[in-house]
Design a protein around this motif. Structure first.
Motif, PDB file in Angstrom:
ATOM      1  N   PRO A 137      37.344  32.993  46.550  1.00 43.55           N
ATOM      2  CA  PRO A 137      37.749  33.410  45.132  1.00 43.55           C
ATOM      3  C   PRO A 137      37.071  34.008  45.167  1.00 43.55           C
ATOM      4  O   PRO A 137      35.803  34.006  45.436  1.00 43.55           O
ATOM      5  CB  PRO A 137      37.805  31.497  44.527  1.00 43.55           C
ATOM      6  CG  PRO A 137      38.101  31.370  45.973  1.00 43.55           C
ATOM      7  CD  PRO A 137      37.331  31.671  46.946  1.00 43.55           C
ATOM      8  N   ALA A 138      37.219  35.252  44.244  1.00 32.47           N
ATOM      9  CA  ALA A 138      36.336  36.021  43.290  1.00 32.47           C
ATOM     10  C   ALA A 138      36.777  36.088  42.519  1.00 32.47           C
ATOM     11  O   ALA A 138      37.208  35.877  41.708  1.00 32.47           O
ATOM     12  CB  ALA A 138      36.540  37.410  43.913  1.00 32.47           C
ATOM     13  N   PRO A 139      35.649  36.262  41.410  1.00 35.61           N
ATOM     14  CA  PRO A 139      35.611  35.915  39.800  1.00 35.61           C
ATOM     15  C   PRO A 139      36.515  37.449  39.489  1.00 35.61           C
ATOM     16  O   PRO A 139      36.578  38.260  39.967  1.00 35.61           O
ATOM     17  CB  PRO A 139      34.219  36.506  39.097  1.00 35.61           C
ATOM     18  CG  PRO A 139      33.841  36.908  40.219  1.00 35.61           C
ATOM     19  CD  PRO A 139      34.088  36.518  41.401  1.00 35.61           C
ATOM     20  N   ARG A 140      37.588  37.338  38.754  1.00 34.37           N
ATOM     21  CA  ARG A 140      38.633  38.223  37.942  1.00 34.37           C
ATOM     22  C   ARG A 140      37.669  39.268  37.080  1.00 34.37           C
ATOM     23  O   ARG A 140      36.009  39.033  36.475  1.00 34.37           O
ATOM     24  CB  ARG A 140      38.882  37.628  36.611  1.00 34.37           C
ATOM     25  CG  ARG A 140      39.873  38.770  35.688  1.00 34.37           C
ATOM     26  CD  ARG A 140      40.441  38.229  35.022  1.00 34.37           C
ATOM     27  NE  ARG A 140      41.656  39.098  34.291  1.00 34.37           N
ATOM     28  CZ  ARG A 140      42.173  38.709  33.322  1.00 34.37           C
ATOM     29  NH1 ARG A 140      42.675  37.604  32.888  1.00 34.37           N
ATOM     30  NH2 ARG A 140      43.194  39.417  32.502  1.00 34.37           N
ATOM     31  N   PRO A 141      37.503  40.782  37.719  1.00 33.97           N
ATOM     32  CA  PRO A 141      37.213  41.902  36.772  1.00 33.97           C
ATOM     33  C   PRO A 141      36.448  41.931  35.818  1.00 33.97           C
ATOM     34  O   PRO A 141      37.633  41.882  34.988  1.00 33.97           O
ATOM     35  CB  PRO A 141      36.950  43.086  38.134  1.00 33.97           C
ATOM     36  CG  PRO A 141      37.985  42.151  38.965  1.00 33.97           C
ATOM     37  CD  PRO A 141      38.564  41.477  38.682  1.00 33.97           C
ATOM     38  N   SER A 142      35.354  42.165  35.313  1.00 38.47           N
ATOM     39  CA  SER A 142      34.968  42.476  33.670  1.00 38.47           C
ATOM     40  C   SER A 142      34.406  43.620  33.439  1.00 38.47           C
ATOM     41  O   SER A 142      33.347  43.355  34.211  1.00 38.47           O
ATOM     42  CB  SER A 142      34.770  41.359  33.315  1.00 38.47           C
ATOM     43  OG  SER A 142      33.616  40.931  33.777  1.00 38.47           O
ATOM     44  N   VAL A 190      41.106  40.813  53.880  1.00 37.42           N
ATOM     45  CA  VAL A 190      40.736  40.807  52.464  1.00 37.42           C
ATOM     46  C   VAL A 190      41.631  39.984  51.241  1.00 37.42           C
ATOM     47  O   VAL A 190      42.425  39.234  52.017  1.00 37.42           O
ATOM     48  CB  VAL A 190      41.814  42.544  52.519  1.00 37.42           C
ATOM     49  CG1 VAL A 190      42.348  42.339  50.606  1.00 37.42           C
ATOM     50  CG2 VAL A 190      41.098  43.606  52.464  1.00 37.42           C
ATOM     51  N   SER A 191      40.543  39.537  50.049  1.00 35.64           N
ATOM     52  CA  SER A 191      41.498  38.497  49.627  1.00 35.64           C
ATOM     53  C   SER A 191      41.956  39.425  48.689  1.00 35.64           C
ATOM     54  O   SER A 191      41.598  39.997  47.560  1.00 35.64           O
ATOM     55  CB  SER A 191      40.050  37.473  49.406  1.00 35.64           C
ATOM     56  OG  SER A 191      39.654  36.864  50.331  1.00 35.64           O
ATOM     57  N   VAL A 192      43.268  38.611  48.131  1.00 35.70           N
ATOM     58  CA  VAL A 192      43.492  39.403  46.295  1.00 35.70           C
ATOM     59  C   VAL A 192      43.647  36.941  46.142  1.00 35.70           C
ATOM     60  O   VAL A 192      43.940  36.539  46.293  1.00 35.70           O
ATOM     61  CB  VAL A 192      45.460  39.283  46.657  1.00 35.70           C
ATOM     62  CG1 VAL A 192      46.207  38.227  47.646  1.00 35.70           C
ATOM     63  CG2 VAL A 192      45.572  39.684  45.685  1.00 35.70           C
ATOM     64  N   GLN A 246      45.231  31.221  41.809  1.00 32.88           N
ATOM     65  CA  GLN A 246      45.545  31.359  43.544  1.00 32.88           C
ATOM     66  C   GLN A 246      44.386  32.213  43.897  1.00 32.88           C
ATOM     67  O   GLN A 246      44.417  33.650  43.665  1.00 32.88           O
ATOM     68  CB  GLN A 246      46.745  31.330  43.613  1.00 32.88           C
ATOM     69  CG  GLN A 246      47.863  29.683  43.715  1.00 32.88           C
ATOM     70  CD  GLN A 246      48.716  29.735  43.936  1.00 32.88           C
ATOM     71  OE1 GLN A 246      48.977  30.270  45.435  1.00 32.88           O
ATOM     72  NE2 GLN A 246      49.975  29.243  43.777  1.00 32.88           N
ATOM     73  N   THR A 247      43.724  32.033  45.582  1.00 35.50           N
ATOM     74  CA  THR A 247      43.296  32.963  46.026  1.00 35.50           C
ATOM     75  C   THR A 247      44.525  33.292  47.433  1.00 35.50           C
ATOM     76  O   THR A 247      44.812  31.992  48.410  1.00 35.50           O
ATOM     77  CB  THR A 247      42.084  33.062  46.263  1.00 35.50           C
ATOM     78  OG1 THR A 247      41.434  32.963  44.514  1.00 35.50           O
ATOM     79  CG2 THR A 247      41.510  34.305  47.718  1.00 35.50           C
TER      80      THR A 247
END
Length: 677
Positions: free
Chosen positions: A348-353, A331-333, A257-258
């Motif tokens: 939605p932002a991609p999960r950091p890697s 700010v989006s979580v 979810q975002t």
């Protein structure tokens, strides 16, 4: 009073037989766990107790028998609270077998075995029915499945399964809901933990490569004692925002979810970091709240409860961006079933890697260490003293910038041993970004395996290290450099310089403000006998002949020095490792009164004459014993059991014995608190 302990540094063979290694790790996990911290968290315990009493009362008011499901019961404490509050039956689920065994003993000792059933399973494996683990579904759900990130221990999937398969449709939950908070800030100190800054090396400047500059970094949460990050060290760009809320009394989804938080920037600056924490509300009316907020959010910071099992989180944005006061921002979580991440984009932002490899090679304290310009200047000053136009340098640290420094400062030839492929790739990219490709020879393999051909037939005139090794946990694990220096002796010129030329082990006896709680005996907790926990930990400690020192980042844990700091052993890197054990004995007088909880140990390095680097105290001890610790390295702590009150009249001393065992690469330590002779 006598205390003993020892460690086996990285690279040493474990004297425990191979078939015992799994059991040894298991026992050490128990011995090093912080169950005591949770059991000593009176604020948490009392609020859970109040919430449980209220939930049991609401079910009784409906005329129903109270059937409790306690997921992750640990010691069984919350189940015992529920029975004391009037629950008719509790199913206490604990997947960790030794903990489930301890919970059975605790429940039995407190006289609750007839109403509390311990189930040694993961909650998703629990069955309901006549032949199942539970005879019927429960109507009160009690959990303590949270970590610093709230959901990192799999809380969402566990709640999702429980509501679908183990709970009645109308049920109570303790806690009832959780709220996650976020604040966008500019903080150069924290930002330096995730991004490499340009470094000044004499008149030159070393730059990070582009992929590193814009990398999202590691997705692993950065948990810290945020109360030790003072507000004056950052600029708050947003107010404290409610990022999202989870209602645990209803069906919970573990689907990604975002959530979006819109706000108006309260000042201008660079958006770099999101500070985050959460609270749990134990009842539907929000009248019982257990908060993880840092102390500086309290009107009276001293009233903030201390806990180490739940801390606060730091999230790094992929790139810093300018923010203007009055600007409307979002700010989006986002979260999956185990982790959170933040962004400044509304969707939605991609999960950091990590795509630059640097965040895989260097942990966050290491980034901070590399960005420490003062530390860099010490190495530059030391290198200037020893480098000549014909210098042939060899570096044996992991992922170190010393080879780049040496070349920029004029060394004729620079070799660097990089034992790990990814570490070598990071240094290659840094060399390319600074037009130094081919100027530093990167060698594969272990230092002791180098041949004359690897060094192109050259003799080394400067052997250097920070020393930093990625596998090191305790300060003296860096003595691996000494073994490398010994193995490389045949490749060194007769007049070769070794940098650092020596290291010294320093100690001080301390009184901790709060850290002592993680090793304090449990005894009784909120009136319940939980001594079975102490017995389990003691058996785990007894599995080895001696207790061990532990690594801790002491900048997060205030303490007072009760003795002067003193060097207790010195290691001369200009000579090879001795073959026989080396011992050091002495004592330190207690110069300040207090309760001695343990001994802190750290390493200091003499790079060249007059140039030192410390992995411990970052400044002299204050008049009242205040300690300022290096934030880049962990210090070693040996907890005394039990702690002892010590006067400052010179009549009491900390007596110590340290023995360095070269064949085992082991340091054994022994402490006594005795009257002065």
């Amino acid at each position: 009073m006598r205390f003993s302990g020892g460690v086996i540094p990285a690279g040493a063979e474990d004297p425990v037989e191979e078939e015992e290694n799994v059991e040894y790790d298991f026992h050490q996990d128990i011995a090093r766990s912080s169950f005591a911290d949770m059991l000593h968290d009176h604020d948490r315990n009392q609020k859970y107790y109040r919430g449980i009493r209220a939930a049991v009362g609401r079910v009784k008011a409906r005329g129903e028998p109270v059937i409790v499901l306690d997921i992750g019961t640990g010691t069984g404490l919350l189940s015992m609270m529920a029975v004391t509050a009037g629950a008719d039956l509790c199913y206490a689920v604990e997947v960790f077998k030794p903990m489930a065994q301890a919970a059975r003993r605790i429940v039995d000792r407190n006289g609750f075995s007839d109403k509390i059933k311990i189930i040694n399973k993961h909650s998703t494996e629990v069955t309901v029915g006549a032949c199942g683990d539970m005879r019927s579904r429960a109507n009160v759900l009690i959990t303590e499945l949270f970590d610093t990130e709230l959901i990192g221990e799999g809380a969402l999937p566990s709640y999702e399964h429980a509501h679908a398969h183990l709970m009645r449709a109308e049920c109570e939950a303790v806690p009832h809901r959780a709220r996650v908070y976020a604040q966008l800030v500019q903080c150069e100190r924290l930002w330096s933990w995730a991004h490499l800054r340009p470094l000044s090396v004499g008149p030159s400047q070393l730059l990070p490569y582009r992929a590193l500059d814009s990398c999202a970094g590691s997705h692993a949460v950065c948990d810290v004692q945020m109360s030790q990050v003072p507000p004056h060290s950052f600029t708050a760009l947003s107010p404290r925002l409610t990022a999202f809320t989870v209602d645990f009394s209803k069906a919970v989804s573990s689907e990604p979810q975002t959530h979006r938080c819109r706000f108006v920037a309260q000042c201008s600056g660079q958006a770099q970091v999101v500070l985050s924490w959460w609270d749990i509300c134990m009842d539907p009316d929000d009248s019982i709240v257990c908060s993880m907020a840092p102390s500086w959010t309290y009107e009276d910071p001293s009233s903030a409860p201390w806990r180490d099992h739940w801390m606060q989180s730091v999230y790094f944005l992929p790139e810093q961006s300018a923010v203007t006061q009055g600007e409307e921002l979002c700010v989006s979580v986002s979260h999956d079933d185990y982790s959170l991440w933040y962004s400044l984009q509304p969707g939605p932002a991609p999960r950091p890697s990590c795509t630059c490899l640097a965040h895989v090679v260097w942990n966050r304290p290491r980034f901070g260490e590399l960005n420490d310009q003062s530390r860099t200047e010490r190495f530059v000053r030391a290198l200037r003293q020893v480098l000549r136009q014909d210098s042939v340098c060899l570096s044996v640290s992991d992922g170190s910038l010393l080879p780049l420094f040496a070349h920029v400062l004029g060394a004729e030839k620079v070799f660097s041993v990089e034992s790990f492929r990814m570490s070598r790739q990071v240094i290659e990219q840094l060399l390319e970004a600074n037009d130094l490709s081919g100027r530093v020879e990167l060698l594969e393999g272990q230092p002791e395996q180098l041949s004359r051909d690897d060094l192109q037939g050259l003799q080394v005139s400067v052997l250097m290290a920070e020393p930093y090794f990625s596998s090191s946990l305790l300060p003296w694990h860096s003595l691996w450099f000494w073994y490398c220096r010994t193995a490389l002796a045949a490749h060194l010129r007769p007049d070769a310089v070794v940098l650092p030329r020596s290291a010294s082990l320093h100690v001080a006896a301390v009184e901790f403000e709060n850290l002592w709680r993680i090793r304090a005996p449990c005894g009784t907790c909120e009136g319940f006998d939980v001594t079975a926990m102490d017995e389990m930990v003691q058996r785990s400690l007894d599995f080895r002949e001696s207790r061990e020192a532990e690594p801790h980042s002491l900048w997060e844990y205030p303490c007072r020095a009760l003795t002067a700091s003193s060097a207790v052993m010195t290691f001369d890197f200009t000579r090879c490792v001795p073959q026989e054990p080396v011992s050091s004995r002495g004592s330190l007088s207690f110069t300040r009164s207090g309760r001695c909880h343990g001994v802190v140990m750290w390493m200091e390095y003499e790079l060249t004459e007059g140039v030192t680097v410390s992995g411990g105290l970052a400044a002299p001890v204050g008049e009242q014993g205040q300690c300022q610790w290096s934030p880049h390295q962990k210090q070693a702590v040996f907890f005394l059991s039990p702690p002892q009150d010590t006067p400052a009249d010179g009549a009491t001393q900390l007596s110590y014995t340290f023995t360095f065992e070269p064949s085992l690469r082991d340091i054994h330590m022994d402490f006594n608190i005795l009257p002065a002779q």
